[in-house]
Scaffold this motif. Structure first.
Motif, PDB file in Angstrom:
ATOM      1  N   ALA A  62       0.841  -1.349  -0.131  1.00 10.21           N
ATOM      2  CA  ALA A  62       0.323   0.346  -0.276  1.00 10.21           C
ATOM      3  C   ALA A  62       0.919   1.077  -0.064  1.00 10.21           C
ATOM      4  CB  ALA A  62      -0.754  -0.135   0.988  1.00 10.21           C
ATOM      5  N   LEU A  63       0.252   2.163  -0.389  1.00  7.90           N
ATOM      6  CA  LEU A  63       1.112   3.462  -0.416  1.00  7.90           C
ATOM      7  C   LEU A  63       0.071   4.836  -0.850  1.00  7.90           C
ATOM      8  CD1 LEU A  63       4.195   3.815  -2.672  1.00  7.90           C
ATOM      9  CD2 LEU A  63       2.220   5.656  -2.545  1.00  7.90           C
ATOM     10  N   TYR A  64       0.714   5.795  -0.696  1.00  8.49           N
ATOM     11  CA  TYR A  64      -0.370   6.618  -0.076  1.00  8.49           C
ATOM     12  C   TYR A  64       0.360   8.082  -0.103  1.00  8.49           C
ATOM     13  CZ  TYR A  64      -2.310   3.025   3.268  1.00  8.49           C
ATOM     14  OH  TYR A  64      -3.332   2.586   3.761  1.00  8.49           O
ATOM     15  N   TRP A  65      -0.456   9.471  -0.659  1.00  7.00           N
ATOM     16  CA  TRP A  65       0.158   9.949  -0.560  1.00  7.00           C
ATOM     17  C   TRP A  65      -0.708  11.524   0.287  1.00  7.00           C
ATOM     18  CZ3 TRP A  65       4.094  12.503  -2.799  1.00  7.00           C
ATOM     19  CH2 TRP A  65       5.112  11.771  -3.745  1.00  7.00           C
ATOM     20  N   TYR A  66      -0.115  12.119   0.967  1.00  6.51           N
ATOM     21  CA  TYR A  66      -0.847  12.891   1.538  1.00  6.51           C
ATOM     22  C   TYR A  66      -0.088  14.996   1.048  1.00  6.51           C
ATOM     23  CZ  TYR A  66      -2.504   9.468   4.014  1.00  6.51           C
ATOM     24  OH  TYR A  66      -2.681   8.045   4.859  1.00  6.51           O
ATOM     25  N   ARG A  67      -0.927  15.802   1.094  1.00  8.06           N
ATOM     26  CA  ARG A  67      -0.952  17.000   1.627  1.00  8.06           C
ATOM     27  C   ARG A  67      -0.784  17.543   2.864  1.00  8.06           C
ATOM     28  NH1 ARG A  67      -3.427  21.031  -2.730  1.00  8.06           N
ATOM     29  NH2 ARG A  67      -5.216  20.738  -1.295  1.00  8.06           N
ATOM     30  N   GLN A  68       0.544  18.430   3.473  1.00  9.50           N
ATOM     31  CA  GLN A  68       0.049  19.107   4.889  1.00  9.50           C
ATOM     32  C   GLN A  68       0.448  20.775   4.058  1.00  9.50           C
ATOM     33  OE1 GLN A  68       2.660  18.158   7.408  1.00  9.50           O
ATOM     34  NE2 GLN A  68       1.135  18.639   9.320  1.00  9.50           N
ATOM     35  N   SER A  69      -0.565  21.701   4.490  1.00  8.61           N
ATOM     36  CA  SER A  69      -0.203  22.675   4.702  1.00  8.61           C
ATOM     37  C   SER A  69       0.206  23.046   5.987  1.00  8.61           C
ATOM     38  CB  SER A  69      -1.257  23.367   4.412  1.00  8.61           C
ATOM     39  OG  SER A  69      -1.834  23.073   2.633  1.00  8.61           O
ATOM     40  N   LEU A  70       1.262  24.309   5.780  1.00  9.00           N
ATOM     41  CA  LEU A  70       1.400  24.853   6.968  1.00  9.00           C
ATOM     42  C   LEU A  70       0.848  24.896   8.248  1.00  9.00           C
ATOM     43  CD1 LEU A  70       3.972  26.313   8.164  1.00  9.00           C
ATOM     44  CD2 LEU A  70       3.083  28.361   7.349  1.00  9.00           C
ATOM     45  N   GLY A  71       1.067  24.060   9.376  1.00  4.68           N
ATOM     46  CA  GLY A  71       0.603  24.456  11.046  1.00  4.68           C
ATOM     47  C   GLY A  71      -0.596  23.188  10.497  1.00  4.68           C
ATOM     48  N   GLN A  72      -1.222  23.064   9.477  1.00  7.53           N
ATOM     49  CA  GLN A  72      -2.559  21.676   9.647  1.00  7.53           C
ATOM     50  C   GLN A  72      -2.150  20.824   9.432  1.00  7.53           C
ATOM     51  OE1 GLN A  72      -5.552  23.532   9.265  1.00  7.53           O
ATOM     52  NE2 GLN A  72      -4.002  25.330   9.662  1.00  7.53           N
ATOM     53  N   GLY A  73      -3.292  19.900   9.721  1.00  2.00           N
ATOM     54  CA  GLY A  73      -3.026  18.528   9.581  1.00  2.00           C
ATOM     55  C   GLY A  73      -2.500  17.775   8.725  1.00  2.00           C
ATOM     56  N   LEU A  74      -2.720  16.174   8.450  1.00  4.48           N
ATOM     57  CA  LEU A  74      -2.292  16.161   6.793  1.00  4.48           C
ATOM     58  C   LEU A  74      -4.331  15.825   5.839  1.00  4.48           C
ATOM     59  CD1 LEU A  74      -0.041  14.972   8.328  1.00  4.48           C
ATOM     60  CD2 LEU A  74       0.269  12.841   6.581  1.00  4.48           C
ATOM     61  N   GLU A  75      -3.726  15.976   4.810  1.00  7.18           N
ATOM     62  CA  GLU A  75      -4.922  15.705   3.337  1.00  7.18           C
ATOM     63  C   GLU A  75      -4.339  15.018   3.039  1.00  7.18           C
ATOM     64  OE1 GLU A  75      -5.233  19.128   0.989  1.00  7.18           O
ATOM     65  OE2 GLU A  75      -6.899  18.429   0.337  1.00  7.18           O
ATOM     66  N   PHE A  76      -5.352  13.163   2.941  1.00 11.19           N
ATOM     67  CA  PHE A  76      -5.216  12.426   1.906  1.00 11.19           C
ATOM     68  C   PHE A  76      -5.300  13.116   0.450  1.00 11.19           C
ATOM     69  CE2 PHE A  76      -6.090   8.328   0.197  1.00 11.19           C
ATOM     70  CZ  PHE A  76      -6.783   8.332  -0.575  1.00 11.19           C
ATOM     71  N   LEU A  77      -4.832  12.613  -0.148  1.00  8.83           N
ATOM     72  CA  LEU A  77      -4.924  12.492  -1.157  1.00  8.83           C
ATOM     73  C   LEU A  77      -4.998  11.569  -2.876  1.00  8.83           C
ATOM     74  CD1 LEU A  77      -1.629  15.335  -2.769  1.00  8.83           C
ATOM     75  CD2 LEU A  77      -3.756  15.259  -2.057  1.00  8.83           C
ATOM     76  N   ILE A  78      -4.256   9.869  -2.889  1.00 13.48           N
ATOM     77  CA  ILE A  78      -4.281   9.197  -3.448  1.00 13.48           C
ATOM     78  C   ILE A  78      -3.698   7.589  -2.482  1.00 13.48           C
ATOM     79  CG2 ILE A  78      -2.236   9.551  -4.743  1.00 13.48           C
ATOM     80  CD1 ILE A  78      -3.709   8.514  -6.671  1.00 13.48           C
ATOM     81  N   TYR A  79      -4.536   6.740  -2.906  1.00  6.35           N
ATOM     82  CA  TYR A  79      -4.170   5.832  -2.205  1.00  6.35           C
ATOM     83  C   TYR A  79      -3.926   4.463  -3.691  1.00  6.35           C
ATOM     84  CZ  TYR A  79      -5.136   1.031  -0.581  1.00  6.35           C
ATOM     85  OH  TYR A  79      -6.067  -0.494  -0.221  1.00  6.35           O
ATOM     86  N   PHE A  80      -2.752   3.807  -3.353  1.00 10.16           N
ATOM     87  CA  PHE A  80      -2.270   2.782  -3.828  1.00 10.16           C
ATOM     88  C   PHE A  80      -1.988   1.321  -3.354  1.00 10.16           C
ATOM     89  CE2 PHE A  80      -1.573   5.007  -8.158  1.00 10.16           C
ATOM     90  CZ  PHE A  80      -0.830   6.315  -7.482  1.00 10.16           C
ATOM     91  N   GLN A  81      -2.990   0.526  -4.132  1.00 13.53           N
ATOM     92  CA  GLN A  81      -2.934  -1.121  -3.110  1.00 13.53           C
ATOM     93  C   GLN A  81      -2.948  -2.154  -4.243  1.00 13.53           C
ATOM     94  OE1 GLN A  81      -2.043  -2.422  -0.133  1.00 13.53           O
ATOM     95  NE2 GLN A  81      -2.944  -4.461  -1.295  1.00 13.53           N
TER      96      GLN A  81
END
Lengths: 114, 111
Positions: A31-50
């Motif tokens: 499994a592989l995941y991409w997230y984005r994190q803006s300054l001072g924020q939590g992680l935003e899920f982008l895309i997932y591969f399995q």
């Protein structure tokens, strides 16, 4: 390798240009995941591969974002026609499977769009 | 949508003191995980607690889970300067593979 690696570590690009971000997951992790994190924020899920399944693209914020995972290993996140709001740290993570196991994160790519 | 919400947003303590932070969530979960992030870069996994577990320990870390209240806590005992970081809880909902992260608690340990 011992952990998840990402490249480049930092990327500065001009608005409107395309960028490619790379992720090398831990060997054997399906499994592989991409997230984005803006300054001072939590992680935003982008895309997932399995494995060989169709990726879950439900978190991609617009059609300017796309990702591939070749041979079930390396993944590339591409952002076309970058905008200033794309500036963030992009994090990749891999896990042994998708149900119970913790995710192992790479160091991230800090993207700055000027 | 954000499932895990940490409280407090920020915490400042003296070295040697204990630090406690809480996480609340909204849905049934498979497991809940705590991560640490230094300097805004990669996250490090700390502890995973499953929905049928109530407490787990790892070194100076203690995590509790109360599924009836949909909440978890992370306790760091005898804090050190190196514990200065942001701490995130991440919820894996039942029958979903995606982790949902909160905005984190920033912990500062003063020497």
């Amino acid at each position: 390798g011992a952990g998840v690696s990402q490249s480049p570590s930092n990327k500065v690009t001009e608005k409107g240009k395309d960028v490619e971000l790379r992720c090398d997951p831990i060997s054997g992790h399906t499994a592989l995941y991409w997230y984005r994190q803006s300054l001072g924020q939590g992680l935003e899920f982008l895309i997932y591969f399995q494995g060989n399944s169709a990726p879950d693209k439900s978190g991609l914020p617009s059609d300017r974002f796309s990702a591939e995972r070749t041979g079930g290993s390396v993944s590339t996140l591409t952002i076309q026609r970058t905008q200033q709001e794309d500036s963030a740290v992009y994090l990749c993570a891999s896990s042994l499977d998708t149900v119970s196991y913790e995710q192992y994160f790479g160091p991230g790519t800090r993207l700055t769009v000027t | 949508s954000q499932q895990g919400e940490e409280d407090p947003q920020a915490l400042s303590i003296q070295e040697g003191e204990n630090a406690t932070m809480n996480c609340s969530y909204k849905t049934s979960i498979n497991n809940l995980q705590w991560y640490r992030q230094n300097s805004g870069r990669g996250l490090v996994h700390l502890i995973l607690i499953r929905s049928n577990e109530r407490e787990k320990h790892s070194g100076r870390l203690r995590v509790t889970l109360d599924t009836s209240k949909k909440s978890s806590s992370l306790l760091i005992t005898a804090s050190r300067a190196a514990d200065t970081a942001s701490y995130f809880c991440a919820v894996r909902p039942y029958n979903d593979y995606k982790l949902s992260f909160g905005a984190g608690t920033t912990v500062t340990v003063r020497a």
